[in-house]
Structures are given as structure tokens and as C-alpha cells.
Write an enzyme that holds these catalytic residues in place. Structure first.
Site, PDB file in Angstrom:
ATOM      1  N   CYS A 169       0.839  -1.180   0.000  1.00 32.91           N
ATOM      2  CA  CYS A 169       0.000   0.000   0.000  1.00 32.91           C
ATOM      3  C   CYS A 169       0.880   1.237   0.000  1.00 32.91           C
ATOM      4  O   CYS A 169       2.090   1.167  -0.195  1.00 32.91           O
ATOM      5  CB  CYS A 169      -0.908   0.003   1.235  1.00 32.91           C
ATOM      6  SG  CYS A 169      -1.892  -1.500   1.424  1.00 32.91           S
ATOM      7  N   ALA A 202      -5.374  -4.235  -1.980  1.00 34.24           N
ATOM      8  CA  ALA A 202      -5.896  -5.335  -1.168  1.00 34.24           C
ATOM      9  C   ALA A 202      -5.233  -6.652  -1.574  1.00 34.24           C
ATOM     10  O   ALA A 202      -5.335  -7.087  -2.725  1.00 34.24           O
ATOM     11  CB  ALA A 202      -7.411  -5.429  -1.329  1.00 34.24           C
ATOM     12  N   ILE A 203      -4.571  -7.291  -0.606  1.00 36.73           N
ATOM     13  CA  ILE A 203      -3.860  -8.551  -0.835  1.00 36.73           C
ATOM     14  C   ILE A 203      -4.359  -9.631   0.124  1.00 36.73           C
ATOM     15  O   ILE A 203      -4.621 -10.761  -0.270  1.00 36.73           O
ATOM     16  CB  ILE A 203      -2.339  -8.365  -0.648  1.00 36.73           C
ATOM     17  CG1 ILE A 203      -1.796  -7.288  -1.590  1.00 36.73           C
ATOM     18  CG2 ILE A 203      -1.614  -9.687  -0.841  1.00 36.73           C
ATOM     19  CD1 ILE A 203      -1.851  -7.635  -3.054  1.00 36.73           C
ATOM     20  N   GLY A 246       2.732  -3.117   3.585  1.00 37.22           N
ATOM     21  CA  GLY A 246       3.568  -4.302   3.558  1.00 37.22           C
ATOM     22  C   GLY A 246       2.802  -5.563   3.887  1.00 37.22           C
ATOM     23  O   GLY A 246       1.576  -5.641   3.737  1.00 37.22           O
TER      24      GLY A 246
END
Length: 659
Positions: free
Chosen positions: A2, A54-55, A79
Site C-alpha cells: 500500500c 488489497a492482498i 507491507g
């Protein structure tokens, strides 16, 4: 992955905190296109902002800035915490309840339960963190141990600014950045601005493993506390030296397989599509091989190719991909595709940055982003396992010259330098390639002048610094600038200097400076420019600490580096697919400057322009440009440094914060 930004100190005349923060976050849209969030507290005059890619946990429960369950802590986080399930389990055992499934919430509640320092010490990952303690009225800025994620900070007047990229700080109305000529001189010695410096006076990079604690009382007094190191690479290396790995070859190989395999499995966790960069070299091939071993399906891999054979690794990558059975995508780029990237570089990197492999790094990131949101890379293999050619060149030259009194070295160097490079080329240009190798072809004069520079150094460590630093004459291009007594890399060398192993000293120096300030900066900005998250399994700090404790024999054998890493890879890929000279990851800048980039370069290096801008001495710059264009000297690396500064300077004067 991000982008974060924020500030301490409100000025109502400049607009409301939300409006200002919104402008800062808009500059980071590329780092987080999936959403934006803001939080501010007027009573504390603090504002935190976040752009989201968004992960993990794609639901609204992962939205930031995030407030702890106790409402004491607020976090903006960039991160990944790879071991967050383990930390979460420990917290749940202690009675903590979670609202969502993000690693951000785990870190936030860990800080609330254990304190910031203990929470960070438990984390395995890459991160840049801004966390505000509303009870203690303190802001914490934290950066991961090896420097994968960037974090800038500093005072502008009575406002304290911080963010993932400099462009976010520039968007604040308090910004009045001034070029730091000392940092500019350092740039011309490195081809990047080394931490903690930035190109702007008064703005710093938080060092890898750094933690900055700023109380509101300090902020109101305009005090800047020095960052502390919660993880110190030099100290970890010294500790490892006291307790080196004591096993045999088989035990070392088993341990590397265990720690690196664990890191890769943890870094393959994502709620979005994931793949890997694959160049076909030792490092990326090892990462992909262990990914494929851990994956039930076919791993997505990506590489780009060039028509110029001396820059093309795509055929080798394709062979490795076919052997491992990956789902491989390759793209052969035209010269124009690479040239089209150049105008974007000043905006992508935010300060002068002159590693020309930034161009193919951007192109392969753009290719991968068409298919995945996360890509693993093989970066750091050279630094951890002694892969760079310059390590062996340093040792070879030191063995040949260490008998020589320094006065004799200086005299011999002076003799070599007394003859112009063009004259040496005429005298020996047909002989040296046959005697010393093809690398001397067309470069005899330049190489003999470099040898002259290397003959007068009092120690092998000083000799290595000459390999990694540009000639001091490059720094002298800067007008009215002064250089610190010791560059950051020289201070790092002093801290590392008592290691009896030259290999250890050289690799640790690169881990401290070249890796975070050049390699990781290059990859982070190039990938984030297209909203791609990159992960580096070799920089799991447990892998790093294992490598720091390995005696040299596990890294270097028969005059080659990466011995242990190669043995691990050979379990999965036959040596015949891998054993070839290292090519690097570059583009033909030398010929481009004489061809398609000539007009662009001429405009940036115009003598009147240089004189009016007042940063660089026009005469030596114009001389380098003329000699390169006429083929008298090969100045492409030095000229790329100058051109990247000039391009950045032009961009910075025209770039306006979004309104």
C-alpha cells in the site's frame, strides 16, 4: 502493499487536515488503487492516511487507517506480515478477539497487547508502519529489517511529514523543499541517493530496521529524535561470527532448504493471483523451483526479452520454466517500448536514480501486473551468497597488488593516468582483449585508468569501496556543494570493518547500502508504479541471519560464488540449463545515447541550461557528452547519472500537487 502518508501539526490557513491528507494520498494512488482511508485527531494535531492495494482480507474489515479494539492505537501500514497467523493464534490464546482476517489487525492488536517494540520483533515481513499511541501521544515510524518498504520523514517549518514516497510529502502545503547539494554529490558517487539522505534538505529516509519515536512534546518543540535500530545487520553479523554455522555440506544444504522453503511458503499466501519473476539465473530460478515444489498447480512466471542478444535472457528463462513446468509468459520488447519508459522515470523514482536496469524492471512488472497482483523475486542472492563479479575482482586485484608499497602504487597509477585513454586504446586496444578477456574490447583506455585508481588503496576494504563508488570527480561536478567527511556507505564500512573475512565485509556492505538503496528501491518503485506487490523470500530475516553465519566455504568455491544456493537449485534444475556468464538486467544505454536518445540528452545537457540552473559545472559535462558522442570515451554510465538528475530536476519544477 500500500501507500501511507500523514503529518503532525495543523495550519488552518492551509486548509483542513482531511483536505490536505486527501491531496497527499492522491499522489499515492498507484500504490493503492483499491481504496483510500483517512484518520485525524484535531486535539493531537495528527493525521494518518492510507492507500490500499488489497492482498490479504479483501473485505472492508481490512480497511485502514485501523483503530485498535481499545481505541488507543491507530495504524497505517504498508507491507505484509508473513507469520501473522502464528501471532494471531498467540493473541487469541491470550483472549484477544479479532474483527477481520488481515495481518494489519494482528500487528495492531499485538502492539496494543505487547507494546510496539515487542510486536515488531515478533513480525516476519516487509513493512513501513505509522502507528499513533493516543494515550501516550506518540507517533511511531517503523521500517522492515532489510529495507524492502520505503518511508520518508522530516520537518517542513512546524509540520512533521511522513510518507511512502516523496511526492506525498511534496503535496502538503507546508512543503518548501530545497535540493541538498551534499546529497547530490553523494548521488554522483553512488548513482542513487544513499540513506539516510534524500535529495531534499531536511527530509530523511528511515534506515532499514529503524524505529523513530516522536512524542507530541518533541513535535511541539520541533525536536527530531534519532532513529533507533531494533534490528542491526552489522550487530547480527558480529553475533553470527561468534557462533558460525558448524555443520557439514549436507547439513548446510538441509538448513537452507528448510529456512528458504518456509519463507517461500509463507510468502505465497495471498487472496489475489500470485506469480514470480524468472530471469533464468540462479536466484530467480531457485525461488521459482521452490515455489513450484510447494504449489499444487503451475506457478505463473514472467520474463521479458530483447532482440539484442547481449541483453536477452528470455531464452534461458524459457528453458528453466519448461523444465519446472511453470505457466510461463514472456514478452519481447521493442527498443521503443523501453525508450517510452524514460520520460516516466523521474515521477516513478521521485529523486535522482540512475540504475538503467530500472527500465526493464518496470517493463517486466507491467507484464506481470496484467496477470497477477503479487510477484516473488530472486533479489538478494548476490549479496547473501557472494554472487557479484566485483567481489572476485577485488580479491584478485588485492592479491596482485598487496605486496606493493602504497607510494609505488600511486606512482604506477599516475603513470597510467598520464597517458590519455584514446592513446592507450591505439597502443593496446588490439592486444588487451586477447590477453585479459573480451571485456577489454573497445575499453582498454578506460579500464587502464580504472586500474590506475585502484593501485593506491591501503587495504582490500578500501579497494572494494572504489569498486562500488564512482570517481570523486563525479561529485566534483556539483557546484557549491560539500560532501560529508564520510559517506553513509563509508560509515557502514567502518561498522563492519572488523570482520576478518573480506567476502563477509563486502557482502555485508552491500546488504547495508546497495541492496536497500538501489536494488530494493528500483524494484519497489517500478512495481508499485503499476500497482504490483513484490516479495523477496531471500530477505526473510531468518534466511539472512542464517546466511550471515555461514563460513565463506559455503558461499565461494573454485572461484565462484553462491555455492550453497547452486546446490539447492541443482536438486530441481540441471546445471546445464544454468551455467553461463552472468548477464545482468540492462539496456543498451551506450548506443542509445548516440542514437535515439541523442536529442533528449542534448536538450538536458545544453550548456546555457546547465549554467542557468546552477547545480552542475557545464564544462566537464559537455566534455563527457562530446567524447561519448564521438566515440573517444565511453561515458554512458556517468552520463546516465547526469541525465537522470537533469530529468528529475525538470520534472520536479513542473510537477504540481493534484488539486
Amino acid at each position: 502493499m500500500c501507500g501511507i502518508a500523514g503529518f503532525l501539526g495543523f495550519d488552518d490557513s492551509a486548509g483542513g487536515a482531511d483536505e490536505i491528507l486527501g491531496r497527499m494520498l492522491l499522489t499515492l494512488h498507484h500504490r493503492g488503487p483499491d481504496g483510500a482511508g483517512q484518520w485525524s485527531d484535531a486535539s493531537c494535531e495528527v493525521a494518518l492516511g492510507h492507500r490500499r492495494l488489497a492482498i490479504i482480507d479483501l473485505t472492508p474489515t481490512g480497511t485502514q487507517p485501523m483503530v485498535s479494539a481499545s481505541e488507543r492505537f491507530v495504524i497505517s501500514f504498508n507491507g505484509e506480515i508473513y507469520n501473522f497467523p502464528e501471532i494471531r493464534q498467540d493473541l487469541e490464546t491470550g483472549g484477544v478477539h479479532f474483527r477481520g482476517g488481515s495481518d494489519t489487525e494482528v500487528l495492531l492488536e499485538a502492539a496494543a497487547r505487547w507494546g510496539v517494540r515487542q510486536a515488531i520483533a515478533r513480525c516476519v515481513g516487509m513493512f513501513a508502519v505509522a502507528l499513533f499511541d493516543r494515550e501516550e501521544r506518540k507517533l511511531y515510524l517503523v521500517r522492515d529489517r532489510l529495507g524492502e518498504k520505503p518511508l520518508y520523514y522530516g520537518w517542513m517549518g512546524r509540520t512533521f511529514l511522513f510518507g511512502s514516497e516523496l511526492k506525498a510529502l511534496r503535496a502538503h502545503p507546508a512543503w518548501c523543499g530545497e535540493v541538498d547539494r551534499g546529497a547530490l554529490r553523494a548521488f554522483f558517487r553512488h548513482s542513487f541517493v544513499p540513506a539516510p539522505l534524500t535529495i531534499y534538505r531536511g527530509i530523511a529516509k528511515l534506515p532499514p530496521g529503524g524505529l523513530l519515536e516522536l512524542s507530541l512534546a518533541d513535535a511541539q518543540a520541533g525536536v527530531m529524535p534519532a532513529p533507533e535500530l531494533y534490528w542491526d545487520m552489522a550487530a547480527r553479523a558480529a553475533a553470527a561470527r561468534q557462533r558460525p554455522f558448524a555443520g557439514d555440506d549436507a547439513e548446510a544444504l538441509a538448513e537452507l532448504d528448510r529456512v528458504l522453503g518456509r519463507a517461500i511458503r509463507e510468502q505465497m499466501v495471498a487472496d489475489v493471483p500470485l506469480g514470480a519473476f524468472l530471469s533464468g539465473g540462479i536466484d530467480s530460478s531457485t525461488i521459482v523451483a521452490l515455489m513450484q515444489r510447494a504449489n499444487a498447480g503451475r506457478v505463473r512466471t514472467f520474463t521479458i526479452g530483447f532482440a539484442e542478444s547481449e541483453y536477452n535472457e528470455a531464452e534461458h528463462a524459457k528453458a528453466v520454466a519448461q523444465h519446472l513446468g511453470t505457466d510461463h509468459t514472456e514478452l519481447y520488447v521493442r527498443p521503443q517500448d523501453a525508450l517510452d519508459v524514460i520520460p516516466r522515470l523521474p515521477s516513478i523514482y521521485d529523486e535522482p536514480f540512475a540504475d538503467s536496469s530500472q527500465i526493464p524492471t518496470f517493463l517486466v512488472s507491467a507484464l506481470a501486473r496484467q496477470h497477477v497482483t503479487v510477484s516473488l523475486s530472486g533479489d538478494a542472492g548476490d549479496e547473501l551468497f557472494a554472487g557479484y563479479r566485483r567481489y572476485f575482482d577485488t580479491m584478485a586485484l588485492w592479491r596482485k597488488t598487496r605486496w606493493m608499497p602504497r607510494w609505488l602504487g600511486r606512482a604506477a597509477g599516475g603513470g597510467l593516468r598520464a597517458v590519455r585513454p584514446a592513446t592507450w586504446e591505439a597502443l593496446l586496444g588490439g592486444v588487451m582483449p586477447a590477453v585479459a578477456g573480451a571485456g577489454w574490447k573497445g575499453r582498454t583506455g578506460d579500464r587502464l585508468h580504472k586500474v590506475a585508481d585502484l593501485l593506491a588503496f591501503p587495504s582490500a576494504a578500501d579497494l572494494y569501496l572504489r569498486f562500488v563508488l564512482r570517481d570523486a570527480g563525479m561529485a566534483a561536478l556539483v557546484r557549491d556543494g560539500s560532501e560529508a567527511d564520510l559517506l553513509p556507505i563509508q560509515r557502514a564500512a567502518v561498522a563492519i570493518g572488523d570482520d576478518p573475512s573480506l567476502i563477509a565485509r563486502m557482502t555485508q556492505l552491500d546488504l547495508a547500502s546497495y541492496l536497500p538503496d538501489c536494488i530494493l528501491t528500483k524494484v519497489d518503485r517500478a512495481a508499485m508504479a503499476v500497482s504490483l506487490e513484490t516479495r523477496v523470500p531471500l530477505l526473510d530475516h531468518r534466511v539472512v541471519e542464517f546466511a550471515l553465519g555461514l563460513p565463506d566455504r559455503f558461499k565461494v568455491r573454485q572461484g565462484r560464488g553462491k555455492w550453497l544456493l547452486r546446490q539447492l537449485l541443482y536438486r530441481h534444475v540441471p546445471p546445464a540449463l544454468l551455467e553461463r556468464p552472468k548477464m545482468g538486467f540492462g539496456v543498451p544505454i551506450e548506443s542509445w545515447l548516440r542514437g535515439p536518445l541523442r536529442d533528449w540528452g542534448e536538450a538536458l545537457l545544453d550548456e546555457r541550461r546547465l549554467r542557468d540552473e546552477g547545480f552542475l559545472d557545464p564544462q566537464p559535462v559537455r566534455q563527457m557528452w562530446h567524447e561519448h558522442l564521438t566515440g573517444t570515451r565511453r561515458w554512458h554510465y556517468a552520463l546516465w547519472d547526469v541525465l537522470m538528475f537533469q530529468a528529475w530536476l525538470e520534472h520536479s519544477r513542473h510537477a504540481m500537487p493534484p488539486q
